[in-house]
Design a protein around this motif. Sequence first.
Motif, short mmCIF file in Angstrom:
data_model
loop_
_atom_site.label_atom_id
_atom_site.label_comp_id
_atom_site.label_asym_id
_atom_site.label_seq_id
_atom_site.Cartn_x
_atom_site.Cartn_y
_atom_site.Cartn_z
N PRO A 1 0.95 -1.45 0.02
CA PRO A 1 -0.18 -0.11 0.53
C PRO A 1 0.96 1.49 0.17
CG PRO A 1 0.04 -0.84 2.36
CD PRO A 1 0.90 -2.17 1.12
N VAL A 2 -0.09 2.26 -0.87
CA VAL A 2 0.86 3.78 -0.83
C VAL A 2 0.43 4.72 -0.12
CG1 VAL A 2 2.08 5.44 -1.90
CG2 VAL A 2 2.30 3.17 -2.30
N PHE A 3 0.86 5.27 0.61
CA PHE A 3 0.09 6.22 2.06
C PHE A 3 0.31 7.90 1.54
CE2 PHE A 3 0.05 2.33 4.13
CZ PHE A 3 -0.37 2.64 5.04
N GLN A 4 -0.68 8.65 1.63
CA GLN A 4 -0.36 10.09 1.44
C GLN A 4 -1.25 11.33 2.17
OE1 GLN A 4 -3.31 11.05 -1.33
NE2 GLN A 4 -5.65 10.53 -1.13
N SER B 1 10.99 2.23 -2.92
CA SER B 1 9.89 3.18 -1.77
C SER B 1 9.14 4.37 -3.25
CB SER B 1 10.91 3.94 -1.01
OG SER B 1 12.29 4.86 -2.17
N VAL B 2 8.36 5.02 -2.90
CA VAL B 2 7.28 5.81 -3.50
C VAL B 2 7.17 7.34 -2.38
CG1 VAL B 2 4.73 6.34 -4.82
CG2 VAL B 2 5.93 4.29 -4.12
N SER B 3 7.43 8.17 -3.18
CA SER B 3 7.08 9.43 -2.56
C SER B 3 6.54 10.49 -2.86
CB SER B 3 8.96 10.24 -2.29
OG SER B 3 9.94 9.28 -1.32
N LEU B 4 5.83 11.50 -2.61
CA LEU B 4 4.62 12.26 -3.11
C LEU B 4 5.27 13.50 -3.14
CD1 LEU B 4 1.28 10.15 -2.36
CD2 LEU B 4 2.87 9.48 -4.39
N ALA C 1 7.11 14.85 0.23
CA ALA C 1 6.71 14.94 2.40
C ALA C 1 6.53 13.00 2.21
CB ALA C 1 5.49 15.74 1.79
N VAL C 2 5.49 12.83 1.55
CA VAL C 2 5.21 10.88 2.06
C VAL C 2 6.09 10.24 1.11
CG1 VAL C 2 3.18 9.81 2.53
CG2 VAL C 2 3.36 12.59 3.15
#
Length: 217
Positions: A7-10, A46-49, A104-105
């Motif tokens: 899962p990816v979070f925001q 990793s995923v960054s928003l 940021a996330v």
Amino acid sequence: MRALSFPVFQLRPQPSLTRIPGAGFMEMGTGVRAGTGAPMGVAESSVSLNYTLWRHPDDHSDPRNEIELDPGLRRSIDEEPPWGRPAWLIERAQLLKYPMLWEAVRTSWQASPDPERHSLSQQLVDHANHVLRNRFREDLGLPDLPSEGDDGGWEAKTSTARDAVVTVDGQNRSGVQIDTDPFVYAVGFRVDEHVVCTVVVPRDSLPLIDLAVTTFQ
């Protein structure tokens, strides 16, 4: 992101923030197969928003939302070059006029987490230092490019991490925070054995945003 196995979070959707389309991705492989050069698999991902910050969210056109820009950069944003630009690029360039919460996330996954290197506190420190290193160089008195003269005295340390509560999908979760750095605030929580979510934002943006987190997908 839809192809990811975790899962990816925001940050919770809110008037003062607009998520910038796209995301930053990082992957580390487990090595290559002998004699083939083909990767054996993914060890970390990793995923960054990123977000645009609106200081006056009721009116995005309010000039008080804009940051101070040098004249050259402002011209490059506003003036159309002779060869033209696609609409999506014009729109993306306009975002440079406003404060950005850069990476940021971050949602991070490890196939085989190392208890020390992938602890929640260590991953939170890594994220905080990544933002500091890339967005606060002038504030930290760092040269434009990395140099041997950097003693690392500016870096966040795991010893400063303290317990925290993070609101995730409307529920309180145990986490950790770093609230000692003069430029950024950092907080994170462990999703499960393999996944961690960390949030790092400029300290001066804290009064304007809610650090609650929701599942993006």
